[in-house]
Design a protein around this motif. Structure first.
Motif, short mmCIF file in Angstrom:
data_model
loop_
_atom_site.label_atom_id
_atom_site.label_comp_id
_atom_site.label_asym_id
_atom_site.label_seq_id
_atom_site.Cartn_x
_atom_site.Cartn_y
_atom_site.Cartn_z
N GLY A 74 0.88 -1.27 0.15
CA GLY A 74 0.03 0.09 -0.10
C GLY A 74 0.82 1.33 -0.11
O GLY A 74 0.24 2.35 -0.13
N TYR A 75 2.18 1.23 0.27
CA TYR A 75 3.09 2.31 0.06
C TYR A 75 3.43 2.50 -1.29
O TYR A 75 3.81 1.85 -1.96
CB TYR A 75 4.20 2.00 1.12
CG TYR A 75 3.87 1.92 2.58
CD1 TYR A 75 3.82 3.20 3.21
CD2 TYR A 75 3.64 0.73 3.11
CE1 TYR A 75 3.53 2.99 4.91
CE2 TYR A 75 3.36 0.41 4.51
CZ TYR A 75 3.16 1.87 4.98
OH TYR A 75 3.00 1.45 6.61
N ASP A 76 3.48 4.14 -1.57
CA ASP A 76 4.02 4.55 -2.85
C ASP A 76 5.48 4.36 -2.99
O ASP A 76 6.26 4.47 -1.87
CB ASP A 76 3.69 6.03 -2.99
CG ASP A 76 2.12 6.02 -3.30
OD1 ASP A 76 1.61 5.01 -3.77
OD2 ASP A 76 1.58 7.28 -3.17
N GLY A 77 6.19 4.08 -4.18
CA GLY A 77 7.39 4.10 -4.24
C GLY A 77 8.40 2.89 -3.60
O GLY A 77 9.65 2.92 -3.72
N ILE A 78 7.76 1.81 -3.40
CA ILE A 78 8.52 0.45 -2.99
C ILE A 78 8.80 -0.24 -3.89
O ILE A 78 8.18 -0.13 -5.06
CB ILE A 78 7.72 -0.03 -1.84
CG1 ILE A 78 6.61 -0.90 -2.48
CG2 ILE A 78 7.53 0.66 -0.75
CD1 ILE A 78 6.15 -1.88 -1.77
N CYS A 79 9.92 -0.99 -4.20
CA CYS A 79 10.29 -1.61 -5.06
C CYS A 79 9.64 -2.94 -5.11
O CYS A 79 8.72 -3.41 -4.28
CB CYS A 79 11.94 -1.89 -5.09
SG CYS A 79 12.24 -2.95 -3.49
#
Length: 551
Positions: free
Chosen positions: A281-286
């Motif tokens: 749910g977090y933005d910008g994770i790989c």
């Protein structure tokens, strides 16, 4: 120092990509006490297999003056931690001293080298702040693995991450990839940002392994404290939040590592599902892939067991297993004054001692437990071992509760000193290896892999790596999990009943009445573990999936 000087070999053509592998702990040899549990066992096996496959990988870790702790007994026979200085003549003083900013001061850090020839690993650099040039507070940073003091623990991450990055520059080694084994080394990224000034450039070079399948277990601290401690190197707090897209007052190591990395991996297929759900749910994770943990066969497997199983020689296996049980039982007698019998099925529960692993689940129904221990037709012997975190009051209470509750039983023992040496004795001497954590709390768990390599049959909840391996009744025995809707108390009760049912109705009768069937399960267990859960497969997978050849 050139790579050839470091490694003693030119890396195999398949593994030319250079990697620096950062871990807070490495379990390399019984004599080198710089680890606490599974994270170290995993990284130690990784370094061994990387050496055997001639990979272009080196380790960066910490030289802990007092190790994790030494596990001893007090006058009442309860387990207590003690801290004893460790000295290692086999570590090479590189003469390299670097200066790392910690809390607006300069801490001197010396690098020591464990050369490949010593224990059969790729090179491992270990960092120490225990130097005369430092004040006492700075010296104490590398005294204790996972120090209970919050500021000291933050400083440990700074030394590992920023100090490790500086060391590589001092050695003129520019790895194609930096690999963080857990989030402890996350300050490395802030050091690299000072060089590249670009998140994209770091993501090209950074990979990350996450081990913790629950939010509460992922380390985080207040931004304000981390800023004061120089955790962000030369970056300002607002820059960190802007570059990583972070909000709030808490900085989470795992979340930051997932945002800095080009790719990350969970440590079993099941853990991969949990991790993607937890962080997705977090933005910008790989991307988070799964590379299941594994252990090194050459280090862990008894040669006699291997030969008898490979040759399908049941009698030879039984004789060798009795010899190994005898060696373990000498330790039982020495520590507890109890004499165990090599002809009796021996069940072992041994691993890092955390509450969620439920060392005392066997005792949940005390009357049934007593009946099990008194069984004359199908006798059983039980051994517990493990190291709780010294400041984990609950886990320490469980450990000592087990010691006191089984004191009167001649066929039950609790051993202290759970390190590589005792772990090896237990795995080689066990007939059954018990694993009963709360479901979805075990990211991987590797002890059952090395137990299976030594002819111990896994009796396990289907968590962590087990679902990838288990064929119930053919290569292991499974404990049925309770319904997810139940309370934890009801789950414990139900899973205790399921565990006892399998023990009484299947495990014990098979061992005593169908020895050939038992040997079949042993053989299938070894076939199922090797090569799939041997660390050569894992080391190769990291190169193929995580260390993509640099442009």
């Amino acid at each position: 120092m050139t790579r050839t000087e470091l490694f003693g070999y030119s890396p195999d053509a398949e593994y030319q990509t250079s990697v620096a592998y950062f871990s807070m702990e490495f379990a390399i040899d019984q004599s080198l006490k710089i680890y606490s549990g599974g994270l170290g066992f995993l990284s130690g096996s990784h370094l061994r297999s990387a050496f055997e496959k001639e990979q272009n990988l080196l380790g960066i870790g910490m030289l802990w003056k007092y190790g994790y702790y030494d596990q001893v007994r007090d006058k009442d026979n309860n387990m207590v931690p003690t801290f004893v200085q460790k000295d290692y003549s086999f570590l090479e003083d590189t003469g390299i001293v670097i200066s790392v900013p910690v809390h607006s001061a300069t801490v001197k850090v010396k690098a020591f080298l464990l050369r490949p020839a010593t224990f059969g690993t790729v090179p491992l650099f270990l960092l120490s702040t225990d130097l005369a040039e430092n004040d006492e507070v700075s010296r104490s940073i590398t005294h204790r693995l996972y120090d209970p003091n919050e500021s000291t623990r933050i400083a440990q991450s700074i030394i590992l991450g920023i100090g490790g990055g500086m060391l590589l520059d001092q050695l003129n080694l520019q790895p194609d990839y930096y690999h963080m084994n857990e989030g402890h080394a996350v300050p490395l990224n802030f050091y690299l940002y000072s060089k590249y000034q670009n998140l994209g450039e770091i993501k090209k070079r950074m990979v990350f392994t996450t081990h913790t399948p629950e939010l509460a277990g992922n380390e985080e601290h207040d931004f304000s404290l981390l800023r004061e401690m120089s955790f962000f190197y030369h970056m300002q707090e607002h820059e960190v939040k802007f570059v990583l897209g972070l909000e709030g007052e808490k900085f989470n190591y795992t979340l930051a590592a997932l945002k800095f990395s080009g790719k990350a991996n969970a440590v079993s297929k099941l853990h991969g599902e949990v991790a993607r759900e937890m962080w997705g749910g977090y933005d910008g994770i790989c991307e988070i892939v799964s590379i299941t943990n594994a252990q090194n066969q050459k280090y862990w497997q008894d040669k006699g067991i291997a030969q008898s199983v490979t040759g399908h020689k049941e009698q030879e296996f039984l004789e060798r297993k009795k010899e190994l049980k005898s060696l373990l039982f000498q330790q039982v007698a020495d520590q507890t004054g109890k004499l165990f019998d090599e002809n009796v099925l021996t069940l072992v529960w041994a691993r890092r001692f955390a509450g969620y692993k439920r060392a005392d689940l066997l005792m949940n129904d005390w009357k049934r437990f007593e009946i099990l221990l008194a069984h004359s037709k199908h006798p059983i012997q039980i051994i517990w071992a493990g190291k709780p975190y010294p400041e984990d009051t609950g886990a320490n209470q469980i450990f000592n509760k087990i010691i006191n509750e089984i004191k009167a039983f001649p066929n039950c023992a609790v051993l202290v000193g759970y390190e590589l040496g005792l772990s090896s004795l237990l795995k080689k001497g066990a007939d059954v290896w018990l694993n009963n954590p709360k479901m979805y709390r075990e990211a991987s768990g590797t002890s059952g892999m090395t137990a299976a390599m030594n002819g111990a049959i896994n009796l396990s909840i289907p968590d962590g790596w087990i679902p990838e391996f288990a064929i119930d009744g053919e290569n292991c025995f499974l404990i049925k999990p309770a319904e997810a809707s139940l309370s934890q108390e009801e789950k414990d009760k139900k899973e205790n009943a399921n565990l006892m049912d399998v023990l009484e109705k299947t495990v014990l009768p098979t061992y005593y009445e169908y020895p050939s069937k038992w040997f079949d399960i042993v053989q299938n267990g070894i076939k199922g573990v090797i090569p799939e859960f041997e660390s050569a497969r894992m080391a190769d997978a990291y190169y193929k999936q995580m260390y993509r050849h640099a442009d």
